[in-house]
Design a protein around this motif. Sequence first.
Motif, short mmCIF file in Angstrom:
data_model
loop_
_atom_site.label_atom_id
_atom_site.label_comp_id
_atom_site.label_asym_id
_atom_site.label_seq_id
_atom_site.Cartn_x
_atom_site.Cartn_y
_atom_site.Cartn_z
N ARG A 45 0.88 -1.27 0.03
CA ARG A 45 -0.01 0.12 -0.15
C ARG A 45 1.01 1.09 0.05
N GLN A 46 1.89 1.15 0.86
CA GLN A 46 2.88 2.58 1.06
C GLN A 46 3.53 2.52 -0.58
N LYS A 47 3.85 1.66 -1.03
CA LYS A 47 4.58 1.61 -2.33
C LYS A 47 3.58 2.20 -3.34
N SER A 48 2.45 1.66 -3.31
CA SER A 48 1.49 2.17 -4.40
C SER A 48 1.13 3.78 -4.18
N GLU A 49 0.99 4.07 -2.87
CA GLU A 49 0.77 5.47 -2.62
C GLU A 49 2.01 6.34 -3.25
N ALA A 50 3.31 5.93 -2.91
CA ALA A 50 4.32 6.53 -3.30
C ALA A 50 4.52 6.88 -4.63
N VAL A 51 4.12 5.76 -5.41
CA VAL A 51 3.99 5.68 -6.87
C VAL A 51 2.91 6.93 -7.38
N ARG A 52 1.76 6.85 -6.62
CA ARG A 52 0.59 7.84 -6.96
C ARG A 52 1.30 9.11 -6.90
N ARG A 53 1.79 9.43 -5.64
CA ARG A 53 2.46 10.73 -5.38
C ARG A 53 3.35 11.24 -6.36
N ALA A 54 4.37 10.37 -6.81
CA ALA A 54 5.40 10.65 -7.87
C ALA A 54 4.73 11.06 -9.15
N ARG A 55 3.57 10.45 -9.49
CA ARG A 55 3.06 10.43 -10.79
C ARG A 55 2.33 12.10 -10.87
N LYS A 56 1.57 12.32 -9.51
CA LYS A 56 1.07 13.33 -9.43
C LYS A 56 1.95 14.54 -9.60
N VAL A 57 3.26 14.81 -8.98
CA VAL A 57 4.11 15.64 -8.95
C VAL A 57 4.54 15.67 -10.41
N ALA A 58 4.95 14.64 -11.25
CA ALA A 58 5.49 14.78 -12.50
C ALA A 58 4.55 15.28 -13.41
N ARG A 59 3.24 15.05 -13.19
CA ARG A 59 2.06 15.70 -14.02
C ARG A 59 1.97 16.94 -13.96
N LYS A 60 1.94 17.49 -12.55
CA LYS A 60 1.80 18.93 -12.40
C LYS A 60 3.12 19.72 -13.03
N ALA A 61 4.27 19.17 -12.80
CA ALA A 61 5.48 19.74 -13.41
C ALA A 61 5.45 19.55 -15.02
N ALA A 62 4.85 18.83 -15.72
CA ALA A 62 4.53 18.70 -17.15
C ALA A 62 3.62 19.80 -17.45
N GLN A 63 2.65 20.10 -16.60
CA GLN A 63 1.44 21.02 -16.77
C GLN A 63 2.13 22.32 -16.63
N ARG A 64 3.06 22.57 -15.80
CA ARG A 64 3.69 24.04 -15.63
C ARG A 64 4.50 24.06 -16.81
N GLU A 65 5.18 23.15 -17.41
CA GLU A 65 6.09 23.42 -18.48
C GLU A 65 5.41 23.45 -19.65
N GLY A 66 4.06 22.97 -19.71
CA GLY A 66 3.43 23.26 -21.12
C GLY A 66 3.35 21.85 -21.95
N LEU A 67 3.93 20.93 -21.45
CA LEU A 67 3.99 19.60 -22.13
C LEU A 67 2.70 18.83 -22.37
N ILE A 68 1.81 19.11 -21.22
CA ILE A 68 0.43 18.51 -21.39
C ILE A 68 -0.55 19.51 -20.97
N PRO A 69 -1.69 19.44 -21.54
CA PRO A 69 -2.69 20.63 -21.16
C PRO A 69 -2.95 20.43 -19.58
N GLY A 70 -3.47 21.51 -19.01
CA GLY A 70 -3.89 21.72 -17.55
C GLY A 70 -5.14 21.04 -17.70
N PRO A 71 -5.80 20.91 -16.32
CA PRO A 71 -7.21 20.56 -15.93
C PRO A 71 -8.14 21.34 -16.71
N LYS A 72 -9.37 20.84 -17.16
CA LYS A 72 -10.42 21.80 -17.99
C LYS A 72 -10.94 22.42 -16.55
N LYS A 73 -11.19 24.01 -16.75
CA LYS A 73 -12.08 24.49 -15.87
C LYS A 73 -13.64 24.23 -15.71
N LYS A 74 -14.11 24.01 -14.68
CA LYS A 74 -15.41 23.88 -14.67
C LYS A 74 -16.43 25.02 -14.74
#
Length: 100
Positions: A45-74
């Motif tokens: 469980r702890q390993k899967s939570e760490a992987v999920r956190r790392a993916r979230k950090v990588a996704r946020k960094a990619a969004q800031r750099e403009g590599l992937i689009p950010g979340p759609k605004k509601k």
Amino acid sequence: MQVLVRDNNIEQALKALKKKMQREGVFREMKQRKAYEKPSEKRARQKSEAVRRARKVARKAAQREGLIPGPKKKPRPMGRPRAGGAPTSDAVRPAAAIGG
């Protein structure tokens, strides 16, 4: 944890308390402590939570750099404006413009 009750509005205070407890992870911890968790399950469980956190950090960094689009605004629902929101049109205009 502390929640202020305004105007004897218990429902609003309970809602705020639940939101705070959800953010702090109290409900998740209570659910985990309800039953024994084997050490091997805990490590997995702890390993899967760490992987999920790392993916979230990588996704946020990619969004800031403009590599992937950010979340759609509601879209904001039309209706009564929220308290403490944007100022009204009278508050934005200078005092001289309001008078005439």
